[in-house]
Write a protein that holds these residues in place. Structure first.
Motif, PDB file in Angstrom:
ATOM      1  N   ARG A 266      39.500  37.486 -17.285  1.00 47.94           N
ATOM      2  CA  ARG A 266      40.424  36.934 -18.269  1.00 47.94           C
ATOM      3  C   ARG A 266      40.598  37.880 -19.458  1.00 47.94           C
ATOM      4  O   ARG A 266      41.669  37.962 -20.053  1.00 47.94           O
ATOM      5  N   VAL A 267      39.509  38.570 -19.827  1.00 48.52           N
ATOM      6  CA  VAL A 267      39.594  39.544 -20.922  1.00 48.52           C
ATOM      7  C   VAL A 267      40.605  40.625 -20.551  1.00 48.52           C
ATOM      8  O   VAL A 267      41.465  40.999 -21.359  1.00 48.52           O
ATOM      9  N   VAL A 268      40.485  41.096 -19.298  1.00 51.48           N
ATOM     10  CA  VAL A 268      41.411  42.136 -18.836  1.00 51.48           C
ATOM     11  C   VAL A 268      42.851  41.625 -18.878  1.00 51.48           C
ATOM     12  O   VAL A 268      43.752  42.301 -19.381  1.00 51.48           O
ATOM     13  N   GLU A 269      43.033  40.405 -18.391  1.00 47.26           N
ATOM     14  CA  GLU A 269      44.380  39.818 -18.399  1.00 47.26           C
ATOM     15  C   GLU A 269      44.958  39.736 -19.802  1.00 47.26           C
ATOM     16  O   GLU A 269      46.087  40.117 -20.051  1.00 47.26           O
ATOM     17  N   LYS A 270      44.137  39.224 -20.716  1.00 48.25           N
ATOM     18  CA  LYS A 270      44.625  39.024 -22.082  1.00 48.25           C
ATOM     19  C   LYS A 270      44.967  40.346 -22.762  1.00 48.25           C
ATOM     20  O   LYS A 270      45.941  40.441 -23.511  1.00 48.25           O
ATOM     21  N   LEU A 271      44.152  41.355 -22.475  1.00 47.62           N
ATOM     22  CA  LEU A 271      44.433  42.660 -23.075  1.00 47.62           C
ATOM     23  C   LEU A 271      45.707  43.258 -22.476  1.00 47.62           C
ATOM     24  O   LEU A 271      46.484  43.908 -23.180  1.00 47.62           O
ATOM     25  N   ALA A 272      45.910  43.005 -21.184  1.00 46.60           N
ATOM     26  CA  ALA A 272      47.119  43.502 -20.530  1.00 46.60           C
ATOM     27  C   ALA A 272      48.346  42.780 -21.095  1.00 46.60           C
ATOM     28  O   ALA A 272      49.378  43.399 -21.369  1.00 46.60           O
ATOM     29  N   GLU A 273      48.209  41.470 -21.315  1.00 49.16           N
ATOM     30  CA  GLU A 273      49.300  40.664 -21.861  1.00 49.16           C
ATOM     31  C   GLU A 273      49.833  41.219 -23.172  1.00 49.16           C
ATOM     32  O   GLU A 273      51.023  41.269 -23.399  1.00 49.16           O
ATOM     33  N   VAL A 274      48.912  41.609 -24.058  1.00 48.99           N
ATOM     34  CA  VAL A 274      49.350  42.088 -25.364  1.00 48.99           C
ATOM     35  C   VAL A 274      49.679  43.582 -25.324  1.00 48.99           C
ATOM     36  O   VAL A 274      49.973  44.179 -26.356  1.00 48.99           O
ATOM     37  N   GLY A 275      49.593  44.160 -24.136  1.00 51.04           N
ATOM     38  CA  GLY A 275      50.027  45.539 -23.962  1.00 51.04           C
ATOM     39  C   GLY A 275      49.062  46.604 -24.467  1.00 51.04           C
ATOM     40  O   GLY A 275      49.468  47.730 -24.742  1.00 51.04           O
ATOM     41  N   LEU A 276      47.801  46.246 -24.588  1.00 51.34           N
ATOM     42  CA  LEU A 276      46.838  47.235 -25.082  1.00 51.34           C
ATOM     43  C   LEU A 276      46.211  48.057 -23.952  1.00 51.34           C
ATOM     44  O   LEU A 276      45.696  49.135 -24.174  1.00 51.34           O
ATOM     45  N   TYR A 312      29.747  46.759 -20.840  1.00 50.33           N
ATOM     46  CA  TYR A 312      29.162  46.062 -21.966  1.00 50.33           C
ATOM     47  C   TYR A 312      30.258  45.581 -22.921  1.00 50.33           C
ATOM     48  O   TYR A 312      30.226  44.440 -23.393  1.00 50.33           O
ATOM     49  N   ALA A 313      31.213  46.462 -23.196  1.00 44.11           N
ATOM     50  CA  ALA A 313      32.287  46.129 -24.139  1.00 44.11           C
ATOM     51  C   ALA A 313      33.057  44.907 -23.670  1.00 44.11           C
ATOM     52  O   ALA A 313      33.454  44.054 -24.467  1.00 44.11           O
ATOM     53  N   THR A 314      33.243  44.803 -22.359  1.00 37.73           N
ATOM     54  CA  THR A 314      34.024  43.694 -21.817  1.00 37.73           C
ATOM     55  C   THR A 314      33.296  42.373 -22.030  1.00 37.73           C
ATOM     56  O   THR A 314      33.902  41.373 -22.415  1.00 37.73           O
ATOM     57  N   SER A 315      31.995  42.372 -21.791  1.00 37.35           N
ATOM     58  CA  SER A 315      31.295  41.104 -22.016  1.00 37.35           C
ATOM     59  C   SER A 315      31.206  40.773 -23.501  1.00 37.35           C
ATOM     60  O   SER A 315      31.215  39.604 -23.881  1.00 37.35           O
ATOM     61  N   ASP A 316      31.160  41.782 -24.345  1.00 38.46           N
ATOM     62  CA  ASP A 316      31.196  41.503 -25.786  1.00 38.46           C
ATOM     63  C   ASP A 316      32.514  40.854 -26.183  1.00 38.46           C
ATOM     64  O   ASP A 316      32.541  39.949 -27.019  1.00 38.46           O
ATOM     65  N   LEU A 317      33.583  41.323 -25.584  1.00 36.88           N
ATOM     66  CA  LEU A 317      34.897  40.735 -25.886  1.00 36.88           C
ATOM     67  C   LEU A 317      34.985  39.306 -25.346  1.00 36.88           C
ATOM     68  O   LEU A 317      35.494  38.411 -26.019  1.00 36.88           O
ATOM     69  N   ALA A 318      34.459  39.104 -24.140  1.00 38.21           N
ATOM     70  CA  ALA A 318      34.444  37.760 -23.558  1.00 38.21           C
ATOM     71  C   ALA A 318      33.634  36.825 -24.445  1.00 38.21           C
ATOM     72  O   ALA A 318      33.992  35.663 -24.663  1.00 38.21           O
ATOM     73  N   CYS A 319      32.554  37.358 -24.951  1.00 37.26           N
ATOM     74  CA  CYS A 319      31.668  36.598 -25.823  1.00 37.26           C
ATOM     75  C   CYS A 319      32.370  36.206 -27.122  1.00 37.26           C
ATOM     76  O   CYS A 319      32.213  35.085 -27.607  1.00 37.26           O
ATOM     77  N   ILE A 320      33.160  37.106 -27.665  1.00 38.68           N
ATOM     78  CA  ILE A 320      33.911  36.809 -28.892  1.00 38.68           C
ATOM     79  C   ILE A 320      34.892  35.662 -28.642  1.00 38.68           C
ATOM     80  O   ILE A 320      34.996  34.718 -29.433  1.00 38.68           O
ATOM     81  N   LEU A 321      35.585  35.737 -27.504  1.00 35.56           N
ATOM     82  CA  LEU A 321      36.506  34.657 -27.148  1.00 35.56           C
ATOM     83  C   LEU A 321      35.766  33.332 -27.046  1.00 35.56           C
ATOM     84  O   LEU A 321      36.213  32.305 -27.550  1.00 35.56           O
ATOM     85  N   ASP A 322      34.611  33.380 -26.402  1.00 38.80           N
ATOM     86  CA  ASP A 322      33.818  32.163 -26.217  1.00 38.80           C
ATOM     87  C   ASP A 322      33.395  31.570 -27.556  1.00 38.80           C
ATOM     88  O   ASP A 322      33.447  30.359 -27.757  1.00 38.80           O
TER      89      ASP A 322
END
Length: 575
Positions: A266-276, A312-322
């Motif tokens: 989902r992190v990947v999806e959301k980042l793709a959505e905003v075009g980053l 690691y960065a991806t789980s940190d981002l997932a964690c922030i969302l959570d």
RNA sequence: GGGCGUGUAGCAUAGCCUGGAUAAUGCACUGGCCUCCUAAGCCAGGGACCGCGGGUUCGAAUCCUGCCGCGCCCGCCA
């Protein structure tokens, strides 16, 4: 001397406007004196020369004259060399102490409550905790206690390393050791390094391990069961260490990497959505302005590796969302080593750019310096130099026990064991909490296990001596709180000065996430008490003096005990 | 090379954010204090070009700047 500044400010305000100085010109000048032998609070008047076109001396004299008797009962004022010096009046000190005496919170105010997530400790599954985990655990726990005391709801999170490619080899190694063996019997001191060694030497084992990672990531039940066995074994170890150290973390606070595994796509999806999201060498990455690698090329944050795995960065981002979506927190503290400063700076920036966090979210990396070996390099478990945390704790308690046995032979065996634990563990924690966390420090047994000077046992000793006074005369400490405090002896006054600074030192420690600011003030209080105790007899004093001194003692003991408790350190009644 | 952090008595540190007076504390060192509430303590003393150079300022350990030393980080580890 926050309280004294607050008391003086309005009096000074009216004088200043009379003589034609705007508030903005003097507001920041009024502050605690640099040297307490001069005053408690000082106003340097030198910069006012420009405004008033007079010598600093003259200005200070003039202000002094205009203040007249308005400061009576608050402080004594004098003018020297262009400084206006304010020394707290003992009667004013008495009033403040009297407030503390009847206040269970010792004049510590609560703040507007926030939900604060603190990420700390973070040991790795299948490994022993070592001295490298000490700092995060001890500092994080102190922040947990301090911020909770200020009225916040703290959510501790222990991000144990329980997922990722190493688990392939760890699970295969577990299989090789024999599944019938009970989890408790897994020897964590060698488990990881044995697995690693086999992985490097045995290509067959290595390929089995890689295949196992895939089976783990696809949640194959048999594999997950083995994985769980490793986690469970490790938790027994972590909890043993936490219990020995008096750390607040429990299994409820676990937030391992595995917890966020399912949220990563989902992190990947959301980042793709905003075009980053961009692609680089097959990996999915986010580029940020201003970040460059060694060759001067743009440095990305890697979100998904070329092989499809996550970072690691991806789980940190997932964690922030959570945290924002489910925990409902907008304040995150990451008590993690300074070496990860860049990682967090990039993760936070991506999270902001992607809209995961708005401007009102405070994500703060609370870094700390490294524990160094005597070779001047980072102490790492990999190089084999790291001391196991459990061994360190046991050694600390043993050394404390030897000293307690020598100095207090009258303690019962049980009490001695209890006291030794408080002193030994306290010494370890205090050694870490009493200096600025940004400093690196070299690990040395002798230094860390010292019980002399500015150490936890010094503060604990002051507390125990006070308790001893009360037990000697069988005095009810609750009744003492109605006593009138009278300050006459200079060392009583000095102790009073140290005591009233307790609330502001805690506030300062909280706002800067620096427990040492509290520790420093507790040491000042213990020192002031030591001097007082030496010359001011308590139990043999004349009646009103005795009651006043008992009150002073009670307040000192409660302040030390509360302050130490906020650092996670126990205060024995006898030692 | 870039970034982050750090440099204060023999050693270990506080003070730096928010500039102010004779730079504070502990260990170690020298001397003194237990017929009196715990000597794990207390009192006194010696020991510092606050890394180096510039700048700002009436005033710099503190702010700015340039060097130097040390530590860490700088793409598929966490």
């Amino acid at each position: 001397m926050r309280d004294l500044v607050d008391a003086i400010r309005p009096l000074l305000g009216s004088v200043m406007s009379e003589i034609g100085v705007q508030e903005s010109d003097w507001n920041n000048l009024l502050a605690g004196s640099t040297d307490s032998t001069f005053a408690d609070v000082a106003l340097p008047c030198h910069s006012l020369s420009k405004v008033l076109r007079k010598a600093p001396n003259t200005i200070a004299d003039e202000i002094l004259e205009n203040l007249g008797s308005t400061t009576e009962g608050i402080c004594q004022v004098s003018s020297i060399n262009g400084f206006l010096n304010f020394s707290a009046d003992p009667n004013w000190l008495c009033e403040i102490l009297q407030e503390s005496l009847i206040d269970d919170r010792l004049r510590v105010l609560t703040e507007e409550p926030r939900v604060i997530v603190i990420d700390y400790s973070s040991p790795n599954v299948a490994k022993h905790m070592h001295v490298g985990h000490l700092r995060s655990t001890v500092i994080g726990d102190a922040l947990n206690r301090m911020l909770s005391h200020k009225g916040h709801r703290v959510v501790p999170e222990n991000h144990i390393g329980d997922w990722g490619t190493p688990f392939g080899m760890l699970i295969e190694h577990l299989i090789d050791l024999g599944l019938d063996s009970e989890a408790q019997h897994i020897d964590l001191s060698t488990f990881y390094s044995d697995a690693r060694a086999k992985f490097d030497a045995d290509s067959d084992f290595a390929s089995r391990s890689r295949a196992r990672v895939v089976r783990m990531q696809s949640s194959e039940p048999e594999t997950i069961e083995l994985w769980q066995m490793l986690v469970d074994r490790s938790l027994i170890h972590f909890n043993e260490v936490y219990q020995r150290m008096g750390i607040l973390l429990s299994n409820n606070d676990l937030a391992g990497e595995s917890k966020y595994e399912s949220a990563l796509p989902r992190v990947v999806e959301k980042l793709a959505e905003v075009g980053l999201l961009e692609e680089s060498d097959g990996a999915k990455v986010v580029y940020l302005d201003g970040w460059k690698n060694r060759e001067g090329e743009p440095l990305p944050l890697i979100i998904q590796k070329a092989d499809g795995g996550y970072n690691y960065a991806t789980s940190d981002l997932a964690c922030i969302l959570d945290r924002i979506e489910n925990v409902g927190s907008r304040d995150f503290l990451y008590v993690v080593g300074a070496e990860q400063a860049q990682h967090f700076a990039m993760v936070f920036e991506v999270a902001r750019n992607a809209g995961f966090m708005d401007e009102g979210v405070n994500a703060i990396h609370v870094p700390f310096g490294l524990v160094m070996g005597t070779d001047g390099k980072k102490l790492a478990s990999r190089t084999g130099g790291a001391v196991h945390l459990n061994d360190l704790l046991i050694e600390a308690v043993e050394r404390a026990d030897a000293i307690v046995a020598e100095k207090s032979p009258n303690l019962s065996k049980d009490e001695r064991a209890e006291v030794s634990k408080m002193l030994g563990i306290g010494a370890i924690k205090y050694a870490d909490l009493s200096t600025d966390r940004n400093n690196n420090y070299t690990f040395e047994w002798e230094k860390m296990l010292s019980f002399d000077g500015n150490t936890a046992p010094y503060l604990q000793y002051a507390h125990a001596r006070i308790c001893s006074i009360f037990s000697k005369d069988e005095i009810d400490r609750d009744l003492i709180r109605d006593s009138e405090i009278i300050l006459t002896h200079e060392r009583e006054i000095a102790l009073a000065r140290a005591l009233i600074r307790f609330p502001e030192s805690l506030d300062s420690a909280c706002s800067s996430h620096s427990p040492h600011k509290l520790a420093t003030q507790l040491h000042n209080i213990a020192q002031a008490f030591g001097s007082f105790y030496e010359v001011c007899t308590v139990l043999n004093a004349e009646n009103s003096t005795k009651l006043s001194r008992l009150a002073l003692c009670d307040l000192t003991a409660r302040t030390l005990q509360t302050g130490l408790d906020l650092l996670g350190i126990d205060s024995p009644h006898r030692m």
